[in-house]
Design a protein around this motif. Structure first.
Motif, PDB file in Angstrom:
ATOM      1  N   UNK A  12       3.780 -16.424  -3.096  1.00 35.09           N
ATOM      2  CA  UNK A  12       2.292 -16.725  -2.758  1.00 35.09           C
ATOM      3  C   UNK A  12       1.631 -15.894  -3.788  1.00 35.09           C
ATOM      4  N   UNK A  13       0.659 -16.463  -4.189  1.00 40.99           N
ATOM      5  CA  UNK A  13      -0.467 -15.910  -5.241  1.00 40.99           C
ATOM      6  C   UNK A  13      -1.143 -14.847  -4.568  1.00 40.99           C
ATOM      7  N   UNK A  14      -1.503 -14.042  -5.556  1.00 39.25           N
ATOM      8  CA  UNK A  14      -2.229 -12.883  -5.247  1.00 39.25           C
ATOM      9  C   UNK A  14      -1.911 -11.771  -5.974  1.00 39.25           C
ATOM     10  N   UNK A  15      -2.309 -10.449  -5.156  1.00 39.32           N
ATOM     11  CA  UNK A  15      -2.230  -9.209  -6.176  1.00 39.32           C
ATOM     12  C   UNK A  15      -0.809  -8.507  -5.320  1.00 39.32           C
ATOM     13  N   UNK A  16       0.067  -8.089  -6.134  1.00 41.61           N
ATOM     14  CA  UNK A  16       1.363  -7.395  -5.588  1.00 41.61           C
ATOM     15  C   UNK A  16       1.109  -6.013  -6.130  1.00 41.61           C
ATOM     16  N   UNK A  17       1.301  -5.068  -5.191  1.00 41.21           N
ATOM     17  CA  UNK A  17       1.246  -3.528  -5.712  1.00 41.21           C
ATOM     18  C   UNK A  17       2.570  -2.922  -5.398  1.00 41.21           C
ATOM     19  N   UNK A  18       3.148  -2.191  -6.355  1.00 39.61           N
ATOM     20  CA  UNK A  18       4.412  -1.563  -6.037  1.00 39.61           C
ATOM     21  C   UNK A  18       4.401  -0.100  -6.393  1.00 39.61           C
ATOM     22  N   UNK A  19       4.968   0.815  -5.943  1.00 39.74           N
ATOM     23  CA  UNK A  19       5.703   0.697  -4.471  1.00 39.74           C
ATOM     24  C   UNK A  19       4.769   0.752  -3.443  1.00 39.74           C
ATOM     25  N   UNK A  20       4.944   0.427  -2.021  1.00 41.34           N
ATOM     26  CA  UNK A  20       4.354   0.568  -0.900  1.00 41.34           C
ATOM     27  C   UNK A  20       4.156   1.985  -0.387  1.00 41.34           C
ATOM     28  N   UNK A  21       4.946   2.616  -0.569  1.00 42.04           N
ATOM     29  CA  UNK A  21       5.017   4.193  -0.233  1.00 42.04           C
ATOM     30  C   UNK A  21       5.753   5.178  -1.160  1.00 42.04           C
ATOM     31  N   UNK A  22       5.261   6.355  -1.320  1.00 41.99           N
ATOM     32  CA  UNK A  22       5.777   7.238  -2.186  1.00 41.99           C
ATOM     33  C   UNK A  22       5.465   8.732  -1.957  1.00 41.99           C
ATOM     34  N   UNK A  23       6.281   9.529  -2.020  1.00 48.83           N
ATOM     35  CA  UNK A  23       6.201  11.008  -1.992  1.00 48.83           C
ATOM     36  C   UNK A  23       6.265  11.668  -3.217  1.00 48.83           C
ATOM     37  N   UNK A  24       5.415  12.511  -3.564  1.00 48.86           N
ATOM     38  CA  UNK A  24       5.587  12.832  -4.950  1.00 48.86           C
ATOM     39  C   UNK A  24       5.405  14.491  -4.852  1.00 48.86           C
ATOM     40  N   UNK A  25       6.284  15.091  -5.544  1.00 45.14           N
ATOM     41  CA  UNK A  25       6.028  16.726  -5.743  1.00 45.14           C
ATOM     42  C   UNK A  25       4.691  17.087  -6.615  1.00 45.14           C
ATOM     43  N   UNK A  26       4.177  18.312  -6.479  1.00 43.16           N
ATOM     44  CA  UNK A  26       3.115  18.970  -7.309  1.00 43.16           C
ATOM     45  C   UNK A  26       3.663  18.927  -8.572  1.00 43.16           C
ATOM     46  N   UNK A  27       2.719  18.315  -9.649  1.00 45.44           N
ATOM     47  CA  UNK A  27       3.119  18.413 -10.846  1.00 45.44           C
ATOM     48  C   UNK A  27       3.877  17.252 -11.604  1.00 45.44           C
ATOM     49  N   UNK A  28       4.420  16.239 -10.450  1.00 46.66           N
ATOM     50  CA  UNK A  28       5.014  15.132 -10.961  1.00 46.66           C
ATOM     51  C   UNK A  28       4.061  14.115 -11.538  1.00 46.66           C
ATOM     52  N   UNK A  29       4.839  13.117 -12.097  1.00 50.04           N
ATOM     53  CA  UNK A  29       3.868  11.911 -12.527  1.00 50.04           C
ATOM     54  C   UNK A  29       4.412  10.830 -12.074  1.00 50.04           C
ATOM     55  N   UNK A  30       3.711   9.509 -12.098  1.00 45.68           N
ATOM     56  CA  UNK A  30       4.307   8.504 -11.718  1.00 45.68           C
ATOM     57  C   UNK A  30       3.375   7.145 -11.817  1.00 45.68           C
ATOM     58  N   UNK A  31       3.812   5.999 -11.897  1.00 44.77           N
ATOM     59  CA  UNK A  31       2.847   4.721 -12.335  1.00 44.77           C
ATOM     60  C   UNK A  31       2.933   3.875 -11.296  1.00 44.77           C
ATOM     61  N   UNK A  32       1.473   3.633 -10.611  1.00 45.05           N
ATOM     62  CA  UNK A  32       1.489   2.384  -9.634  1.00 45.05           C
ATOM     63  C   UNK A  32       1.397   1.184 -10.342  1.00 45.05           C
ATOM     64  N   UNK A  33       1.934   0.327 -10.035  1.00 48.53           N
ATOM     65  CA  UNK A  33       2.138  -0.965 -10.573  1.00 48.53           C
ATOM     66  C   UNK A  33       1.076  -1.919  -9.615  1.00 48.53           C
ATOM     67  N   UNK A  34       0.484  -2.904 -10.721  1.00 53.41           N
ATOM     68  CA  UNK A  34      -0.496  -3.980  -9.985  1.00 53.41           C
ATOM     69  C   UNK A  34      -0.191  -5.150 -10.756  1.00 53.41           C
ATOM     70  N   UNK A  35       0.093  -6.078 -10.134  1.00 50.59           N
ATOM     71  CA  UNK A  35       0.224  -7.396 -10.899  1.00 50.59           C
ATOM     72  C   UNK A  35      -0.356  -8.645 -10.168  1.00 50.59           C
ATOM     73  N   UNK A  36      -1.366  -9.443 -10.709  1.00 46.22           N
ATOM     74  CA  UNK A  36      -1.752 -10.573 -10.217  1.00 46.22           C
ATOM     75  C   UNK A  36      -1.358 -11.884 -10.929  1.00 46.22           C
ATOM     76  N   UNK A  37      -1.190 -12.987 -10.324  1.00 49.08           N
ATOM     77  CA  UNK A  37      -0.825 -14.234 -10.925  1.00 49.08           C
ATOM     78  C   UNK A  37      -1.850 -15.391 -10.563  1.00 49.08           C
TER      79      UNK A  37
END
Lengths: 116, 114
Positions: free
Chosen positions: A1-26
């Motif tokens: 299905x076309x649309x906007x896809x976000x990953x991950x759906x859930x995430x728990x981070x500790x203070x000071x950690x880093x992460x990247x939220x992904x977003x893709x649209x087709x």
């Protein structure tokens, strides 16, 4: 299905950690947006982009970074995560700058992030 | 600073009743005033929108009333149904060269009882 896809759906981070939220649209949309939604609040704009290589700050950009190397992808980077960044993050895309109010805006399903 | 204020925070309506959600804005430079509907675990979806030079817009059971002089607009849901139970956000849009910037209200959680 076309649309906007976000990953991950859930995430728990500790203070000071880093992460990247992904977003893709087709859908070959030029405009992409990142919002955060805090409990009982409306969405607040973090960053947005009019096309590859072009980004701009929204209302609440502090603590976040974005890049737009392709039309399809618009990742959101959190450096040094803080409890205040606990929120639900939504990515959205639209064909034109008028599209968000002309039924052409598409939102992803969101990423629920908890910083502990 | 909050430029769009929304009320009530929550609303309970009986099936078949009228749901009314109100918003007020501060910035007269806004171009459009959309309403979004959000179901749990989903992203917001555009429901209906109005331009500031129009006083009313109706789409099916959903109507926006707009009062430019009072800087207020409202969403009316006629014949409310349990399937309308969701969170509703009003917003105000300002179109700029680099995109359309939406300012959202705080949201109204609507529950329609069967």
């Amino acid at each position: 299905n076309a649309g906007v896809t976000q990953t991950p759906k859930f995430r728990i981070l500790k203070i000071g950690q880093s992460m990247t939220l992904q977003c893709a649209q087709d859908m070959n949309h030029n405009y992409m947006y990142w919002y955060r939604q805090d409990p009982g609040m409306g969405l607040k704009l973090i960053y947005y982009s009019v096309g590859a290589g072009i980004t701009d700050k929204g209302e609440v950009p502090n603590g976040y970074n974005v890049s737009r190397s392709t039309t399809e992808d618009f990742p959101l980077r959190l450096e040094l995560a803080a409890p205040s960044q606990t929120s639900v993050y939504f990515c959205a895309s639209s064909y034109s700058r008028w599209a968000p109010v002309l039924a052409m805006a598409f939102f992803g399903q969101g990423t629920r992030l908890t910083v502990v | 600073q909050q430029q769009v204020k929304q009320s009530p925070q929550s609303l309970i309506v009986q099936k078949g009743g009228i749901s009314i959600i109100n918003c007020a804005y501060e910035n007269t430079a806004f171009d459009y005033f959309p309403w979004y509907q959000q179901f749990p675990g989903k992203g917001p979806a555009l429901l209906i929108a109005i331009r500031p030079d129009v006083s009313e817009k109706k789409e099916g059971r959903f109507t926006i009333s707009f009062n430019k002089s009072a800087k207020q607009f409202s969403l009316h849901i006629m014949d409310s149904q349990p399937g309308d139970s969701a969170t509703y956000f009003c917003a105000a849009s300002k179109v700029e060269t680099s995109g359309s910037r939406l300012t959202f209200g705080e949201g109204t959680q609507l529950t329609v009882n069967p």
